[in-house]
Design an enzyme around this catalytic site. Structure first.
Site, PDB file in Angstrom:
ATOM      1  CD  GLU A   1      40.499  45.927  35.477  1.00  0.00           C
ATOM      2  OE1 GLU A   1      41.475  45.402  36.104  1.00  0.00           O
ATOM      3  OE2 GLU A   1      40.590  45.999  34.258  1.00  0.00           O
TER       4      GLU A   1
ATOM      5  CB  CYS B   1      42.621  49.533  42.182  1.00  0.00           C
ATOM      6  SG  CYS B   1      42.709  50.096  40.842  1.00  0.00           S
TER       7      CYS B   1
HETATM    8  P1  NAP Z   1      33.325  45.786  46.923  1.00  0.00           P
HETATM    9  O1  NAP Z   1      33.262  45.923  48.377  1.00  0.00           O
HETATM   10  O2  NAP Z   1      33.831  44.564  46.264  1.00  0.00           O
HETATM   11  O3  NAP Z   1      32.492  46.767  45.902  1.00  0.00           O
HETATM   12  C1  NAP Z   1      32.368  46.789  44.889  1.00  0.00           C
HETATM   13  C2  NAP Z   1      31.207  46.357  44.121  1.00  0.00           C
HETATM   14  O4  NAP Z   1      30.396  45.374  44.456  1.00  0.00           O
HETATM   15  C3  NAP Z   1      29.764  47.425  44.560  1.00  0.00           C
HETATM   16  O5  NAP Z   1      29.285  47.927  43.317  1.00  0.00           O
HETATM   17  C4  NAP Z   1      29.427  46.821  45.982  1.00  0.00           C
HETATM   18  O6  NAP Z   1      28.038  46.991  45.593  1.00  0.00           O
HETATM   19  C5  NAP Z   1      29.662  45.328  45.161  1.00  0.00           C
HETATM   20  N1  NAP Z   1      29.282  44.225  45.726  1.00  0.00           N
HETATM   21  C6  NAP Z   1      30.262  43.916  47.183  1.00  0.00           C
HETATM   22  N2  NAP Z   1      29.924  42.646  46.829  1.00  0.00           N
HETATM   23  C7  NAP Z   1      29.700  41.906  45.994  1.00  0.00           C
HETATM   24  C8  NAP Z   1      28.927  40.609  46.121  1.00  0.00           C
HETATM   25  N3  NAP Z   1      29.190  39.861  47.145  1.00  0.00           N
HETATM   26  N4  NAP Z   1      28.460  40.748  44.717  1.00  0.00           N
HETATM   27  C9  NAP Z   1      28.132  41.379  44.038  1.00  0.00           C
HETATM   28  N5  NAP Z   1      28.323  42.473  44.130  1.00  0.00           N
HETATM   29  C10 NAP Z   1      28.934  43.000  44.967  1.00  0.00           C
HETATM   30  O7  NAP Z   1      34.822  47.434  46.646  1.00  0.00           O
HETATM   31  P2  NAP Z   1      35.113  48.369  47.809  1.00  0.00           P
HETATM   32  O8  NAP Z   1      35.678  47.978  49.004  1.00  0.00           O
HETATM   33  O9  NAP Z   1      34.368  49.440  47.184  1.00  0.00           O
HETATM   34  O10 NAP Z   1      36.074  48.987  46.618  1.00  0.00           O
HETATM   35  C11 NAP Z   1      38.048  48.796  47.078  1.00  0.00           C
HETATM   36  C12 NAP Z   1      38.161  47.462  46.076  1.00  0.00           C
HETATM   37  O11 NAP Z   1      38.050  48.069  44.779  1.00  0.00           O
HETATM   38  C13 NAP Z   1      39.578  47.464  46.276  1.00  0.00           C
HETATM   39  O12 NAP Z   1      40.592  46.190  46.881  1.00  0.00           O
HETATM   40  C14 NAP Z   1      40.317  48.391  45.738  1.00  0.00           C
HETATM   41  O13 NAP Z   1      41.672  47.980  45.120  1.00  0.00           O
HETATM   42  C15 NAP Z   1      39.731  47.843  44.420  1.00  0.00           C
HETATM   43  N6  NAP Z   1      38.902  48.409  42.772  1.00  0.00           N
HETATM   44  C16 NAP Z   1      39.736  48.068  42.458  1.00  0.00           C
HETATM   45  C17 NAP Z   1      40.664  48.476  41.078  1.00  0.00           C
HETATM   46  C18 NAP Z   1      40.561  47.802  39.650  1.00  0.00           C
HETATM   47  O14 NAP Z   1      40.754  48.426  38.735  1.00  0.00           O
HETATM   48  N7  NAP Z   1      41.891  46.944  39.632  1.00  0.00           N
HETATM   49  C19 NAP Z   1      39.788  49.717  40.897  1.00  0.00           C
HETATM   50  C20 NAP Z   1      39.657  50.121  42.075  1.00  0.00           C
HETATM   51  C21 NAP Z   1      38.995  49.733  42.744  1.00  0.00           C
HETATM   52  P3  NAP Z   1      27.755  47.934  48.183  1.00  0.00           P
HETATM   53  O15 NAP Z   1      28.083  48.767  47.427  1.00  0.00           O
HETATM   54  O16 NAP Z   1      26.712  47.779  48.122  1.00  0.00           O
HETATM   55  O17 NAP Z   1      27.961  46.383  48.331  1.00  0.00           O
END
Ligand code: NAP
Length: 470
Positions: free
Chosen positions: A231, A265
């Protein structure tokens, strides 16, 4: 990224955690593995009893949990309380409906030369859930409630800025009665995910997060041949056609852009307005956006709290600046405030061009891009002209146009005359770079089930071979 609670309204670090060691992680995986075996011997009724108990705990502890979420990531206290209630509702929904959703599905036995044939949905084992901070309770619960009801176990790697909410979730399921290890929080950084996913006891992964994280997890899961649900981000269109109720559309547009301080999101991010009503809508929308109160998220009068991180605030300001530097017009907002906390004013930007970052990137804060479309076809072209395909909104009272939008919008969700949101009853997910797979409803629940074909014959030689034998 440090594992820490930092209050986004003040910038103050309140609590830090050492990441768990590999040995501690391995022990948690083993507990999840053993708990999966224990759940195998439980009934739906037993698991429903535990999940209903979790719902009761969430309701009873709503205010304290909401305060914790607001402190960790800045959402308004009112929104946080609503999130806790939504989680309790979802727990009760899956407790009541999982058995029906996963009931055996009979097949046409005669057609497959069987005495009896059916499909049985069975849990697969420990699932790793990598989750974001923006809805710190709901994002986890919409995975955990159906997964636990199905009989899977969960290993949560939550975002590093919401460790206390992550620990609370583990605690709720434990106190609700689920066996030790059925749901565990792993306090680890994202660098630990590859090793966890490589463990043979971990059967699958679900990620809600950024496109970058999605690519990284999908790569590891591909190598390990493990199922994933992704997601990811979105840049949802919100199309307004001439027949729409403009006042209602402007009101919902404001909420759809700014709820959760603009960090959702499925927030509407690109507002595509038919030229006949563009000026009228733009005026109403900018007036509503400017009227929102930005401030202390604990204050019940506040509409928009701080962004969750300084990096997030800088990122959206850079996106706005890039548009302005290249000729865009700011209708309201656009100034980065001085002072403590990572606040940003609700902002509307128009005269956008494809070369600008705001045209193609997700804007994760209270900043709206406003686009003019001269026809239905141009509106669809702009709406679908993105690498994302998560949610979408269209405003029209014309029934024929409603049907066309439902078909033509290239997104996982289409909401007409309303705001895109998630319900336990409906599938939720995206297409294109917004990810794949679905959460919620029976469809989401089955993502982490073995769809098992069962064929029962009379025992005659060759009867089971059927028409095809591989
Ligand atoms: P993010 O940086 O991707 O973080 C989300 C999760 O992934 C965190 O637990 C993070 O850990 C982990 N993570 C980050 N990089 C990773 C990697 N290379 N390998 C494994 N795990 C990894 O996302 P964000 O910026 O905090 O959140 C916002 C994003 O999420 C936006 O793009 C938003 O649209 C999306 N989102 C999508 C949905 C949906 O349902 N489609 C819902 C909500 C949010 P750490 O915190 O330790 O870095």
């Amino acid at each position: 990224m440090p594992i820490a609670t930092t209050n986004p309204a003040t910038g103050q670090v309140l609590k830090t955690y050492d990441p768990m060691s590999d040995e501690q992680v391995d022990a948690a995986i083993e507990r999840a593995h053993l708990a999966f075996r224990q759940l195998h011997d439980t009934t739906y009724a037993q698991r429903a009893q535990w999940l209903n108990a979790a719902a009761d705990l969430l309701d009873a502890e709503r205010d304290a949990t909401a305060r914790l979420m607001t402190t960790e990531m800045g959402k308004t206290y009112a929104a946080a309380k609503a999130e806790v209630t939504k989680c309790a509702t979802a727990c009760r929904f899956y407790a009541a409906n999982a058995e029906k959703m996963l009931a055996d599905e009979p097949a046409d036995a005669g057609a497959v030369k069987a005495k009896r044939a059916f499909v049985r949905y069975q849990p697969i084992g420990p699932v790793l859930a990598v989750m974001p901070w923006n809805f710190p309770l709901w994002q986890v619960m919409r995975f955990a409630a159906p997964a636990l009801m199905a009989g899977n176990t969960g290993l949560l790697k939550h975002a590093s800025n919401v460790p206390q909410t992550a620990l609370y979730l583990e605690d709720v399921f434990r106190r609700a009665g689920f066996p030790e290890g059925a749901f565990s929080t792993l306090l680890v950084g994202s660098d630990a995910v590859e090793r966890i996913l490589g463990d043979p006891r971990v059967r699958a992964a679900t990620l809600t997060g950024s496109e970058a994280a999605g690519r990284s997890i999908a790569q590891v899961a591909g190598r390990e041949l493990k199922k994933t649900v992704l997601e990811l981000g979105g840049s949802d269109p919100f199309v307004v056609m001439p027949s729409a109720d403009l006042d209602k559309a402007a009101e919902v547009a404001t909420t759809a852009r700014c709820q959760n301080n603009g960090q959702s999101c499925i927030a509407a991010k690109r507002f595509i307005v038919h030229t006949d009503v563009f000026d009228a809508f733009a005026e109403k929308f900018a007036a509503r956006m400017s009227a929102l109160r930005v401030g202390d998220p604990m204050d019940e009068q506040t509409d928009v709290g701080p962004l969750a991180s300084e990096r997030g605030r800088d990122e959206i300001h850079d996106q706005v600046q890039d548009a302005v530097d290249n000729g865009a017009t700011v209708l309201c907002g656009g100034e980065k405030p001085d002072g403590d906390g990572w606040f940003y004013p609700p902002t509307v930007v128009t005269d956008l061009k494809p070369a600008m970052r705001m045209w193609s990137e997700e804007v994760f804060g209270p900043v709206a891009g406003l686009y003019r479309a001269s026809s239905y076809s141009e509106a669809i072209e702009i709406a679908n002209g993105t690498t994302f395909g998560l949610g979408s909104n269209a405003w029209t009272t014309d029934p024929a146009e409603q049907e066309r939008f439902a078909t033509d919008l290239d997104a996982g969700n289409v909401f007409i005359n309303g705001m895109t949101t998630s319900y336990p009853e409906l599938p939720f997910g995206g297409v294109k770079n917004s990810g794949y797979g679905r959460e919620l409803s029976a469809v989401g629940m089955r993502e982490f089930c073995n769809t098992k074909t069962v064929w029962i014959g009379e025992g005659e030689a060759g009867a089971g071979a059927g028409a095809h034998s591989e």
